[in-house]
Write a protein that holds these residues in place. Structure first.
Motif, mmCIF file in Angstrom:
data_model
loop_
_atom_site.group_PDB
_atom_site.id
_atom_site.type_symbol
_atom_site.label_atom_id
_atom_site.label_comp_id
_atom_site.label_asym_id
_atom_site.label_seq_id
_atom_site.Cartn_x
_atom_site.Cartn_y
_atom_site.Cartn_z
ATOM 1 N N GLY A 115 9.860 81.840 -49.872
ATOM 2 C CA GLY A 115 9.926 80.396 -49.612
ATOM 3 C C GLY A 115 9.269 79.933 -48.336
ATOM 4 N N HIS A 116 8.433 80.762 -47.722
ATOM 5 C CA HIS A 116 7.932 80.350 -46.412
ATOM 6 C C HIS A 116 6.616 79.581 -46.473
ATOM 7 C CE1 HIS A 116 4.911 83.503 -46.424
ATOM 8 N NE2 HIS A 116 4.481 83.099 -45.262
ATOM 9 N N HIS A 139 3.216 87.545 -49.842
ATOM 10 C CA HIS A 139 3.287 87.824 -48.405
ATOM 11 C C HIS A 139 4.604 87.253 -47.899
ATOM 12 C CE1 HIS A 139 2.486 87.794 -44.113
ATOM 13 N NE2 HIS A 139 2.423 86.486 -44.059
ATOM 14 N N ALA A 140 5.532 88.136 -47.535
ATOM 15 C CA ALA A 140 6.834 87.670 -47.036
ATOM 16 C C ALA A 140 6.744 87.405 -45.536
ATOM 17 C CB ALA A 140 7.916 88.694 -47.349
ATOM 18 N N GLY A 141 6.065 86.306 -45.206
ATOM 19 C CA GLY A 141 5.848 85.969 -43.794
ATOM 20 C C GLY A 141 7.129 85.700 -43.037
ATOM 21 N N SER A 142 8.206 85.407 -43.748
ATOM 22 C CA SER A 142 9.458 85.154 -43.048
ATOM 23 C C SER A 142 10.046 86.435 -42.458
ATOM 24 C CB SER A 142 10.468 84.485 -43.979
ATOM 25 O OG SER A 142 10.783 85.337 -45.043
ATOM 26 N N SER A 143 9.435 87.581 -42.762
ATOM 27 C CA SER A 143 9.891 88.834 -42.161
ATOM 28 C C SER A 143 9.796 88.778 -40.632
ATOM 29 C CB SER A 143 9.058 90.004 -42.694
ATOM 30 O OG SER A 143 7.698 89.852 -42.362
ATOM 31 N N TYR A 144 8.934 87.919 -40.117
ATOM 32 C CA TYR A 144 8.809 87.776 -38.661
ATOM 33 C C TYR A 144 10.081 87.222 -38.027
ATOM 34 C CZ TYR A 144 3.670 88.414 -38.724
ATOM 35 O OH TYR A 144 2.393 88.918 -38.851
ATOM 36 N N ASP A 145 10.945 86.644 -38.862
ATOM 37 C CA ASP A 145 12.148 86.012 -38.325
ATOM 38 C C ASP A 145 13.303 86.995 -38.123
ATOM 39 O OD1 ASP A 145 10.749 83.653 -38.528
ATOM 40 O OD2 ASP A 145 11.655 83.079 -40.446
ATOM 41 N N THR A 172 -8.727 70.283 -46.429
ATOM 42 C CA THR A 172 -8.607 70.140 -47.878
ATOM 43 C C THR A 172 -7.190 70.522 -48.317
ATOM 44 O OG1 THR A 172 -10.928 70.812 -48.125
ATOM 45 C CG2 THR A 172 -9.555 70.893 -50.104
ATOM 46 N N VAL A 173 -6.618 69.750 -49.222
ATOM 47 C CA VAL A 173 -5.338 70.132 -49.832
ATOM 48 C C VAL A 173 -5.605 71.288 -50.797
ATOM 49 C CG1 VAL A 173 -3.425 69.396 -51.307
ATOM 50 C CG2 VAL A 173 -4.386 67.806 -49.605
ATOM 51 N N ILE A 174 -4.918 72.420 -50.568
ATOM 52 C CA ILE A 174 -5.170 73.607 -51.397
ATOM 53 C C ILE A 174 -3.956 74.008 -52.231
ATOM 54 C CG2 ILE A 174 -6.937 74.500 -49.821
ATOM 55 C CD1 ILE A 174 -4.813 76.547 -48.831
ATOM 56 N N GLY A 175 -2.820 73.331 -52.051
ATOM 57 C CA GLY A 175 -1.645 73.707 -52.844
ATOM 58 C C GLY A 175 -0.469 72.804 -52.556
ATOM 59 N N HIS A 176 0.628 73.073 -53.240
ATOM 60 C CA HIS A 176 1.861 72.292 -53.071
ATOM 61 C C HIS A 176 3.076 73.186 -53.248
ATOM 62 C CE1 HIS A 176 -1.117 69.296 -54.583
ATOM 63 N NE2 HIS A 176 -0.588 68.555 -53.634
ATOM 64 N N GLN A 177 4.176 72.765 -52.668
ATOM 65 C CA GLN A 177 5.507 73.235 -53.036
ATOM 66 C C GLN A 177 6.301 71.970 -53.324
ATOM 67 O OE1 GLN A 177 6.122 76.140 -53.806
ATOM 68 N NE2 GLN A 177 5.292 77.681 -52.398
ATOM 69 N N PRO A 178 6.200 71.463 -54.555
ATOM 70 C CA PRO A 178 6.761 70.141 -54.863
ATOM 71 C C PRO A 178 8.255 70.029 -54.560
ATOM 72 C CG PRO A 178 5.399 70.930 -56.680
ATOM 73 C CD PRO A 178 5.527 72.064 -55.715
ATOM 74 N N ASP A 179 9.007 71.110 -54.790
ATOM 75 C CA ASP A 179 10.458 71.055 -54.563
ATOM 76 C C ASP A 179 10.795 70.759 -53.103
ATOM 77 O OD1 ASP A 179 10.526 71.772 -57.163
ATOM 78 O OD2 ASP A 179 11.246 73.819 -56.824
ATOM 79 N N LYS A 180 9.914 71.185 -52.215
ATOM 80 C CA LYS A 180 10.161 70.991 -50.783
ATOM 81 C C LYS A 180 9.447 69.762 -50.244
ATOM 82 C CE LYS A 180 10.569 75.933 -49.985
ATOM 83 N NZ LYS A 180 9.790 77.140 -49.717
ATOM 84 N N GLY A 181 8.617 69.129 -51.068
ATOM 85 C CA GLY A 181 7.833 68.004 -50.581
ATOM 86 C C GLY A 181 6.681 68.424 -49.680
ATOM 87 N N GLY A 239 -1.780 74.999 -43.305
ATOM 88 C CA GLY A 239 -0.958 73.972 -42.675
ATOM 89 C C GLY A 239 0.035 73.456 -43.701
ATOM 90 N N ILE A 240 1.243 73.185 -43.252
ATOM 91 C CA ILE A 240 2.275 72.655 -44.143
ATOM 92 C C ILE A 240 2.447 71.171 -43.849
ATOM 93 C CG2 ILE A 240 4.705 72.752 -44.792
ATOM 94 C CD1 ILE A 240 4.607 75.765 -44.162
ATOM 95 N N LEU A 241 1.973 70.364 -44.800
ATOM 96 C CA LEU A 241 2.000 68.909 -44.657
ATOM 97 C C LEU A 241 3.286 68.380 -45.289
ATOM 98 C CD1 LEU A 241 -0.967 66.597 -45.828
ATOM 99 C CD2 LEU A 241 1.437 65.960 -46.000
ATOM 100 N N ALA A 242 4.028 67.594 -44.546
ATOM 101 C CA ALA A 242 5.286 67.044 -45.078
ATOM 102 C C ALA A 242 5.554 65.688 -44.449
ATOM 103 C CB ALA A 242 6.445 67.993 -44.799
#
Lengths: 388, 388
Positions: free
Chosen positions: A149-150, A181-187, B272-281, B331-334
């Motif tokens: 989920g990261h 890629h479980a990038g949250s492993s850094y946490d 450029t927008v390259i993806g989404h996680q719609p559940d998280k906005g 980048g995570i745009l929200a």
């Protein structure tokens, strides 16, 4: 102090000839880090595909390949082009492909680069298939899976996984596999927590592969990895390859995560003491944030190293001294806790020091080249890729 | 939306042709920023010496010189060499000189560069005088004064000021003046507080100059400056020149300080927008921290812009949307506050956006070149200096 003897004093002295700030690679440490990871992957029975986004350096990648790596991972198409020109053909571009980048990917494949691309959505999968059909190119596409989920990816149990896979497969592209890629492993920072996130990464990616295969779709590759999970995984059943990047240099963030010691840190910034504020216990050095980067990755970890751990020129840490602040070309060196009332005597004007970075990927990016320090050779200049 | 009409739509459309991420300069805004500062300095009756560490770009510096700047300030000797080769001779290297950098300074002066250097300690002052005597070069040295306790310099009332001045003067170097930088001005955000720190900077530097002159020592130059203080000073009595850097582009930190609006921000990152996680906005864009830098300068200010303010391709802000997180190339745009349940519809895959940076100096440094957007011309590529 024990580890510093791997690099004999005459090599440290050659550092005196460099302009500061400079990015120094301790080559014996780098080779040890490479060997440690490669041996671990060999023992776990998986291929290893290092992520070259950390070093962006052909000389470093060459050492990784010579140690047994199978191909590389890149974060930009410019890296792909650069490393392909240097002779690497098996390249995974591990950032979601979009339509406007397909011409560059096509150009690389037509020149003979075995470039793999990734997607996590139907829109881009369709664009890849259509573009490939239009230009007669069979792209190899891996599906990005989200196991923690990261960031990006499709959850292993989501219906979209099969939908995207069918668009790729039915659209005439090669469905090469799944990657995560479980990038949250850094946490995390305990062996148990790291082993758990490694297992979560493995199990999620294997589940995605299983779902594809159960649906009659091909999934030859199951690719996982981050430096912490690669070093913490108890087993990698069902995984075919692992990716990791920062292990090649390690850094203070990884030290806090618990997967290395400061004796493993292979990248540091050479700097000169240029002034003092004795009343405050400050020495001013010529490594500011332009040299160290603005990365403050240890800020929320168990030990905050400021902008970096201060070391002697031989690379040994001066315990308790760190870069407490940074302006563009000024670093503020101070002791943690009480000010040092002998800061001028301890670090006189002109003293050469080395500073270990929070985040090797970010610090390296501030430099056009590394200076590679190897006891058996003169200091070598290793160019580094910059930009896109 | 009013300001965007300074750049007609056909110029935005040419952005479609660029690879992303890319660093875009809005040239009309940049020229307006340059004119605003130069006019202010002209009205206050002082010379203006822009700090080119922000842009590290000859094309930008040329626009500053053409508008009336008197010389430049640099943060590295590599900048000095680069801008001297481009025709600028009057250059202040505004970081404390140390002995091991004197050969590079000497080489520049021998090639005809009117390079000024600075010091704030007796040790380096002696080294400069001795090196100059040894090589028959009369260095021009300015003394760095500490008017706000944030970094380097001698306090205006400290005995060391006269001691250092005498070492320079008696040692055969030219005592050119005093300089200070009230970098703590970045910590304020009201007109009164900014005017107060500007007056503190001015008064401290003038006091230092007065003490030198009262002691029979020369002090022709009294140089102050930072972008906030330069824009907030009520008068500059006793000051001969001002230095400032980031005003040329401005950024979100300066917006929070209160010396510009977002309509003034001349640097942005095309992504450029390259993806989404719609559940998280979330929308995922290809500007991560490698493009934006790790600078989180707005984090402790009155408005936290994350890793940057999201804008449409025409440069107009999409209110409430920011880069909430950043990995190296993601980048995570929200939306601030509640997640946007229409993130996919609002920012479809492939959408081009621009992101305003927290800190223009840090973001610019991530790119080998800028793309200069001028309504009267094609997009121009302006190279940027990297490294030391």
């Amino acid at each position: 102090m024990s580890s510093i003897h791997q690099v004999p004093p005459r090599s440290w002295q050659t550092l005196q000839s460099l302009e500061t700030p400079a990015a120094i690679i301790d080559v014996p440490r780098m080779r040890r880090n490479i060997q440690r990871m490669q041996s671990r992957m060999d023992n776990l029975g998986v291929r290893f595909r290092p992520h070259v986004k950390t070093s962006k350096c052909v000389d470093v990648a060459r050492a990784q390949m010579q140690a047994g790596a199978s191909g590389i991972t890149v974060s930009t198409l410019k890296e792909a082009a650069c490393f392909f020109e240097a002779g690497v053909t098996d390249i995974l571009y591990a950032v979601a492909m979009v339509e406007r980048k397909l011409p560059a990917a096509l150009a690389l494949r037509r020149r003979g680069c075995d470039l793999k691309i990734v997607t996590d959505c139907v829109t881009s999968a369709r664009a890849i298939a259509a573009f490939g059909a239009q230009f007669g190119e069979t792209f190899e596409v891996w599906i990005e899976v989200d196991t923690d989920g990261h960031r990006s990816g499709i959850r292993p149990d989501a219906p979209a996984l099969l939908e995207v896979a069918r668009v790729i497969h039915d659209g005439g592209a090669t469905l090469g596999g799944v990657m995560t890629h479980a990038g949250s492993s850094y946490d995390f920072d305990t062996p148990d927590a790291l082993a758990a996130i490694a297992e979560q990464e493995r199990a999620g990616c294997v589940l995605a592969a299983t779902r594809l295969r159960d649906a009659g779709l091909p999934c030859p590759v199951v690719s996982v990895g981050s430096t912490p999970t690669a070093l913490a995984a108890v087993h990698l059943d069902g995984v075919t390859e692992v990716r990791a990047g920062v292990y090649v240099f390690f850094d203070l963030v990884m030290h806090n995560v618990g997967v290395c010691t400061t004796d493993d840190l292979a990248l540091s910034v050479l700097t000169t003491v240029i002034g003092h504020q004795p009343d405050k216990g400050w020495a001013i050095v010529d490594a500011g944030w332009m040299a160290m980067s603005r990365d403050r990755g240890t800020q929320k970890q168990k030990h905050d190293f400021g902008y970096g751990q201060v070391c002697r020129i031989d690379g040994s840490p001066v315990a308790g001294y760190r870069l407490e602040g940074a302006n563009q070309e000024h670093g503020i060196l101070a002791r943690e806790g009480d000010p040092d009332d002998n800061i001028v005597g301890r670090f006189p004007i002109g003293t050469l020091l080395r500073v270990m970075p929070n985040h090797a990927c970010a610090t390296g990016a501030q430099f056009p080249e590394y200076h590679a320090l190897d006891p058996e050779r003169d200091i070598a200049v290793w160019p580094r890729l910059h930009g896109w």
